[in-house]
Structure formats: C-alpha cells, structure tokens
Enzyme design. Structure first.
Site, PDB file in Angstrom:
ATOM      1  N   HIS A  31     -15.655 -45.042 -33.865  1.00  0.00           N
ATOM      2  CA  HIS A  31     -15.873 -45.552 -35.218  1.00  0.00           C
ATOM      3  C   HIS A  31     -14.953 -46.751 -35.464  1.00  0.00           C
ATOM      4  O   HIS A  31     -13.800 -46.583 -35.880  1.00  0.00           O
ATOM      5  CB  HIS A  31     -15.586 -44.450 -36.238  1.00  0.00           C
ATOM      6  CG  HIS A  31     -16.455 -43.242 -36.078  1.00  0.00           C
ATOM      7  ND1 HIS A  31     -16.278 -42.331 -35.059  1.00  0.00           N
ATOM      8  CD2 HIS A  31     -17.504 -42.802 -36.815  1.00  0.00           C
ATOM      9  CE1 HIS A  31     -17.177 -41.370 -35.177  1.00  0.00           C
ATOM     10  NE2 HIS A  31     -17.940 -41.630 -36.241  1.00  0.00           N
ATOM     11  N   HIS A 266     -20.138 -48.252 -38.681  1.00  0.00           N
ATOM     12  CA  HIS A 266     -19.466 -46.973 -38.941  1.00  0.00           C
ATOM     13  C   HIS A 266     -19.230 -46.163 -37.670  1.00  0.00           C
ATOM     14  O   HIS A 266     -18.087 -45.851 -37.339  1.00  0.00           O
ATOM     15  CB  HIS A 266     -20.277 -46.128 -39.930  1.00  0.00           C
ATOM     16  CG  HIS A 266     -19.711 -44.746 -40.124  1.00  0.00           C
ATOM     17  ND1 HIS A 266     -18.674 -44.484 -40.976  1.00  0.00           N
ATOM     18  CD2 HIS A 266     -20.022 -43.564 -39.532  1.00  0.00           C
ATOM     19  CE1 HIS A 266     -18.375 -43.198 -40.917  1.00  0.00           C
ATOM     20  NE2 HIS A 266     -19.172 -42.619 -40.048  1.00  0.00           N
ATOM     21  N   GLU A 415     -12.268 -20.532 -52.436  1.00  0.00           N
ATOM     22  CA  GLU A 415     -11.997 -19.966 -51.113  1.00  0.00           C
ATOM     23  C   GLU A 415     -11.807 -21.031 -50.038  1.00  0.00           C
ATOM     24  O   GLU A 415     -10.921 -20.903 -49.175  1.00  0.00           O
ATOM     25  CB  GLU A 415     -13.143 -19.026 -50.688  1.00  0.00           C
ATOM     26  CG  GLU A 415     -13.263 -17.767 -51.505  1.00  0.00           C
ATOM     27  CD  GLU A 415     -14.178 -17.934 -52.708  1.00  0.00           C
ATOM     28  OE1 GLU A 415     -14.480 -16.919 -53.366  1.00  0.00           O
ATOM     29  OE2 GLU A 415     -14.596 -19.090 -52.986  1.00  0.00           O
ATOM     30  N   HIS A 477     -22.986  -8.864 -51.988  1.00  0.00           N
ATOM     31  CA  HIS A 477     -21.549  -8.713 -51.781  1.00  0.00           C
ATOM     32  C   HIS A 477     -21.206  -7.837 -50.567  1.00  0.00           C
ATOM     33  O   HIS A 477     -20.028  -7.667 -50.257  1.00  0.00           O
ATOM     34  CB  HIS A 477     -20.896  -8.114 -53.027  1.00  0.00           C
ATOM     35  CG  HIS A 477     -20.705  -9.102 -54.139  1.00  0.00           C
ATOM     36  ND1 HIS A 477     -21.735  -9.859 -54.643  1.00  0.00           N
ATOM     37  CD2 HIS A 477     -19.589  -9.468 -54.827  1.00  0.00           C
ATOM     38  CE1 HIS A 477     -21.281 -10.643 -55.603  1.00  0.00           C
ATOM     39  NE2 HIS A 477     -19.983 -10.439 -55.730  1.00  0.00           N
TER      40      HIS A 477
END
Length: 677
Positions: A31, A266, A415, A477
């Site tokens: 890159h 890029h 999280e 869950h």
C-alpha cells in the site's frame, strides 16, 4: 524542542515516502498511497514529539506509537529503520517476504518497535485506548511525593477505514467518558478507501462525532504544512484532561501524477513508470532504489539521542523511587517480568465435596476476589454484566476520572472495544487484564481475541452463561457454536471447568500463563462439587484432561469424556452403567489445548487407543470432538439452536439426562455403534 527545518525535514519526509514506495514496488504488493500522504505527519511526530529510545525498545515509560491503519506498514518500517531500531535496510528490501522482519502488516513481537499488531481496521485504535488507560492507572500506582514514574503518551494514526469500524466507535466513546488525556489520535482524512471516494459510504461529520464523545478536536487543513502539524502536536501535549483527535487532510498517493487522490494508489504498487514520475515530481533521484541521503538521518539521530537521554533520566528516577518506595519498586520490577509473588497460589480458595453446589461463575468470582488481593496487576471488568459475570472486585472503586486507582473497569455494552482495550493493557507488560461477558457475546469480540492470541498476550476472558442451561433467555443467548469457534483460535487456551474445584484450578492455569490468552466458559446454574475433582483437579486441569473415575472390577469397556456442567451428568450416567455391571471410565476434559500439549504417553494413559467405544458429552456443537472419540464413537451434543424454557425442561428435551447418556453408551457396546459426527 527543535523546530521543523523545511529543507532537512522535507528530505527526511521524502526519504520515508520513497523507502515505503520502493518496498512496495520491490515486493510487487502493498500500500504505497497512505505512506505518501502520511509521511509529513509521521516523520514530524517521530523526530520531534515521540519520546522513544531505539536502543531500549521496551523502556517502560516510552511513548507508544500505534499505526492503526496497518496497511501503511512500509512507512512504519521506514521510520523504524531511520530511527535506529534493529531493522537494517536488508529487511526493508525483503518487505512482505517469508521470514522477513517486515511482514505485510505490523506484528508485535516480530519487529522491534512495533507496539501492537494492526491491519484489521479499528483494532489498533482500540488497543491504544487500553494503553492510555494503563498510563492513568500506572501514574497513580507508582507515585511518590506527588510525582509519578509514568507519564507516557499514546500517539495514533488512523485512517478513514479505521473510523468506519464499529470497534473504533465503541473505543472512542469509552475513551471520552474516561477522559484519557494521554491519548493523541491523528485522523488521516484523505477521503479515499478501496472502493473509491469515501462519499460512497462515509459522509458523517467525524469531528462533531468525536466532540460529542467528549474529545478535544483539532484540525490541520494541509497535511504537508509542517508548522500547522507541529502546532497541533504541541496542542496535543498540552491537553491532559481529554483525548485529542486531530483531523489532518492529506492526499493519498501524494506526488503521483496519475494516482494521487485515487483508489489506484491504495492497495497496489505504483508501477515502475509511475514510481519514476512520482520521484521526479517530488525532486527525488529515480535511482538507486532505497536511496537514503545522509543528511536525512540527522532528525532521526537527534530524536534517538533525546530518547536515550530521557530513558537514562527515567532509570535514574526509578532508582530514586526504589529508595523511597522499596515495596512498590519491587512490585514494578516483578510486574515488568510478569513474575508472580512467591506463594501467591495459597490465596486460591479450596473446595471439597462437602461444600454446597455453586455455579462456576460464582466460584470464579470468589477466586478472582481472593487472588486480586495479592496480585495488584489484575485489572479488568465486564461489558455491563459485572454482577452476572461475578467479576466485580469488592471493596475497590470503579476506574474513572475521579478514581484512577479504581480496579473495576466499567466497559459498558462494548464487547469489541473491551477485547481490544484488554490487549492494549497487556501490551504494556504491566497488567494481567481480564474482561467478561456472556459466552454468546464472545462473537462480538472474536477479532480482538484472535489478535491477542497472535500477539501471545496473557489476557483473560471470563465468559459466563455457557450453555443452553442458562434457560429462559432462549436461543438468542444460548451459546452453541462458540466453544468450537474459540477452540479453533491458535494460541488461545479455553477452560470449561466442571465445578468450583476445577474453576479454582483453571484460574491458577490462567494466571501462570504468560504466552497467550485464556478463556473461561462458566455456568449460570449451580453444579455439585465432585469428590474426585476436589482431589484431582489441581494437576488434572493443568493437563487439560484427566481420569476422573474408573469403574472397579477390571479394564473399562467404554470411555465417557465430558466438560463443564456435563461432567456431573456423565458421572450420573456412568453410575447407571455400573448398575448394569458395565465398566466405564469418565474423563474430565476442561481444556482441549492443554491436553493436546501433553506427552503422547500421558494422553494414551487417559484415552487408551485400544478403547474405541467412546462417548463425548457437551451441550455445544459437536465439531472437533471426532478427534477424541474417533469414527467408532458418539457425541451427545447440540446439532441445532436451543430453546426458551427453564433449564430443567431443556435437559430432557435435548437429551442431556443420565438415562440418555447411559443409553448412548450401551448402544456403543452393541453390534451397530454410532458413527461420530
């Protein structure tokens, strides 16, 4: 602090630019666009503001530099080489080649001076938040007469892509809330991503978003304006109450006549002709490749000299600190080597079969609180589930702006950022961080867990509510595939203890591990403490698997293997077999990874090859169990999602009863054994 000199600094900047371009060109991959645009910012930072000592890359109070957009790695390697780190030109010439110190994305522990492994966008940003948290915590812990040993800053370069990622948003919100003034982030706003203009998908007002997070926000309109960049960096240094974001407008592929401000620069080499034209456009010799003018080394050498002096002064300060605070100084030395206090394990609670049944999450909380009293390096918290995860350290404050000495981190419902920040804490080599949530939500933080394993960082993940037996919350869950997913990560040790005795032994394993992360899978429901685990768990858990029970009267006819809450279930099934006169062996297998690391002789002693009638019992997806039960064995597991109902109804519904365990075992001893899944 020396002020930028346009001639010398421009020479240094172009050296960084074209070392990066030449690396990519020779490798035929990489890159080049980001280094061409970011080089003025990065070079000025490294030569004027970053406090670092190339001769001592692990100086504890060094500033941290995080290249969150790790695809610009060629620029980082050029900076490390020019600064005097152990990265010779020959390694730059081997960019992205097998065995080189210059891999495609920066890897911590592989290349001196690389503070964290980056590449997956947003991860480095969130790692840096953990590093900035560490700075605040260390500053109050190691202090004498109002003066602290630690005041390092964490400098970060991020890209448009980094700030599109959700993990960065989570981490930025947390950093603003915590007032992490040591965090300095430069946003390379070049408006280009792989698909083209960022306007295709990203039109938000980033500066306003970060201001809303509580950040100090600055702007540099021209990323080539050294005076404006220097002024922004000085303003960063002066801001100590809030993290700072500097929006720097740059041109990706700067100087390339045909690829500047284009996605074409890029992720692929400029090409030989465009490289030549770019060098000509910026007044750089077209030959030879990897050219470094001697004058360009001066700013880097001066920075290295300042860093060496600062490191020396800090070590003298540490010596003085040791005279005034000998106990804290000894603790610092111990923590830097990740050693443990002598006799620390005596703080571990001990459990016997006479103790009442207890959920392993509750047993874990008791262990955590006990060992935290002797291990000040333990620092962590939960993603808004501290009570449910049993992770709150009683008698301790929550880490906050008002309480930098707090030991409970309130991560909020974040999280992913939690997982990445834990890695940042661990990377300082001064903490044993832990983070908790429900096992089902480990999916949200899996990329961070994977990178912690890749970096071999001793992070501890406490995952509770580990099976369908959490009950009424239902299949959304109830974790089914998470154990298999975690077990697939190289270097991660998973531990699913059978009861409180195994839980205490599992914590001992986790604390003594220094070369990788550890994950606990813990129950919501109470489990009886088995007499056998109370006696054998200490050594057995450390080995990953062990013989819990052999029926009397001769060699076993069938082998039962179980983990977690299913160990006591399997024991009850075994007793039914014994009533029929059958002989069985029950093996508790809390950790596949630890068991696999044992000698072949030990594994054979636990799982004899000649005993082919085998039944594995685990309330999770069966993937992977075939390695233990073989083609002739059977697996009692979950082949679909769970259901919403009380746990006592779910057990018979899905076949997790002693009677079904015994029936499946008897079938294996018949004429038509089941084939393992």
């Amino acid at each position: 602090m020396p002020t930028p000199s346009s001639a010398v600094d421009l020479l240094a900047i172009n050296t960084i630019r074209f070392l990066a371009v030449d690396m990519v060109e020779k490798a035929k991959s990489g890159h080049p666009g980001a280094p061409l645009g970011q080089a003025p910012l990065a070079t000025l930072l490294w030569t004027r503001f970053l406090r670092h000592d190339p001769a001592d890359p692990h100086w504890p109070n060094r500033d941290r530099f995080v290249l969150s957009c790790g695809h610009a790695s060629a620029m980082l390697y050029a900076l490390l080489h020019m600064s005097g780190y152990d990265l010779p030109m020959s390694e730059l010439e081997r960019f992205r080649q097998l065995g080189s110190k210059t891999p495609g994305h920066p890897e911590h522990g592989h290349t001196d001076g690389v503070e964290t492994t980056t590449g997956p966008l947003g991860q480095g940003f969130a790692n840096a938040v953990g590093m900035a948290m560490a700075r605040e915590k260390l500053a109050v812990r190691f202090r004498h007469d109002g003066e602290s040993l630690f005041d390092f800053r964490t400098w970060v370069i991020v890209s448009d892509g980094d700030l599109m990622e959700g993990v960065a948003s989570e981490a930025a919100s947390l950093a603003g809330h915590l007032g992490l003034g040591g965090l300095k982030v430069f946003y390379d706003s070049n408006h280009i991503s792989i698909d083209g203009s960022t306007d295709l998908a990203f039109t938000e007002k980033v500066d306003q978003r970060f201001a809303a997070y509580g950040w100090n926000v600055l702007r540099v309109e021209d990323g080539n304006d050294l005076d404006a960049l220097a002024a922004a960096m000085r303003a960063c240094e002066q801001e100590t109450a809030r993290p700072t974001l500097v929006v720097v407008h740059t041109h990706i592929g700067y100087g390339s006549p045909h690829k500047q401000d284009s996605a074409d620069s890029h992720g692929s080499p400029l090409g030989a002709e465009e490289t030549k034209l770019t060098k000509q456009a910026l007044g750089w010799p077209t030959e030879p490749a990897f050219f470094v003018p001697e004058e360009a080394r001066a700013p880097f050498s001066e920075a290295a000299a300042r860093g060496a002096a600062a490191s020396k002064a800090w070590n003298a300060k540490r010596t003085s600190f040791a005279a005034s605070e000998p106990e804290l100084a000894a603790e610092l030395t111990r923590r830097l080597t990740r050693a443990l206090p002598a006799g620390w394990e005596s703080s571990l609670p001990r459990y016997t079969a006479a103790d009442a049944a207890v959920a392993t999450r509750a047993a874990s909380g008791k262990v955590l609180n006990a060992i935290a009293r002797v291990l000040p390096e333990l620092f962590g918290g939960s993603a808004d589930l501290a009570e449910s995860n049993s992770t709150f350290l009683h008698g301790e404050e929550s880490f906050s702006v008002a309480h930098r000495d707090g030991r409970n981190i309130r991560f909020g419902v974040r999280e992913h950022a939690m997982g990445a920040a834990l890695s940042g804490l661990a990377l300082t080599e001064l903490f044993r961080p832990y983070g908790a949530t429900f096992l089902i939500f480990s999916d949200y933080m899996r990329p961070s867990i994977r990178l912690a394993a890749l970096m071999q960082q001793p992070v501890i993940y406490i995952f509770t509510h580990d099976s369908i037996f959490l009950g009424e919350d239902g299949p959304t869950h109830q974790p089914i595939d998470q154990m298999a997913s975690l077990r697939a990560i190289p270097g991660l040790v998973t531990l699913r203890p059978a009861d409180a005795a195994e839980t205490a032994a599992a914590w001992k394993v986790a604390i003594e591990r220094t070369n990788g992360p550890t994950a606990f899978a813990l129950t919501r429901q109470k489990l009886p403490i088995l007499p056998e685990t109370a006696e054998l768990a200490g050594e057995g858990v450390a080995r990953g698997g062990y013989v819990l029970h052999d029926s009397p009267g001769g060699a076993p006819q069938i082998l039962l293997i179980a983990t977690g809450s299913e160990v006591s279930l399997a024991m009850d099934g075994l007793k039914l077999l014994e009533k029929d006169g059958l002989r069985a062996r029950l093996v508790s297998m809390p950790s596949w990874e630890l068991f696999a690391a044992q000698t072949a002789a030990y594994r054979e002693s636990v799982l004899p090859a000649g005993l082919t009638a085998r039944l594995a019992v685990e309330a999770a997806a069966p993937q992977g169990w075939g390695r233990f039960v073989g083609l002739a064995g059977d697996i009692l597991g979950m082949n679909g999602f769970g259901a919403s109902a009380p746990a006592e109804q779910l057990a018979p519904h899905f076949g997790f009863t002693p009677e079904n365990v015994a029936a499946r075992a008897r079938a294996l001893l018949g004429d038509t054994p089941r084939r393992a899944v």
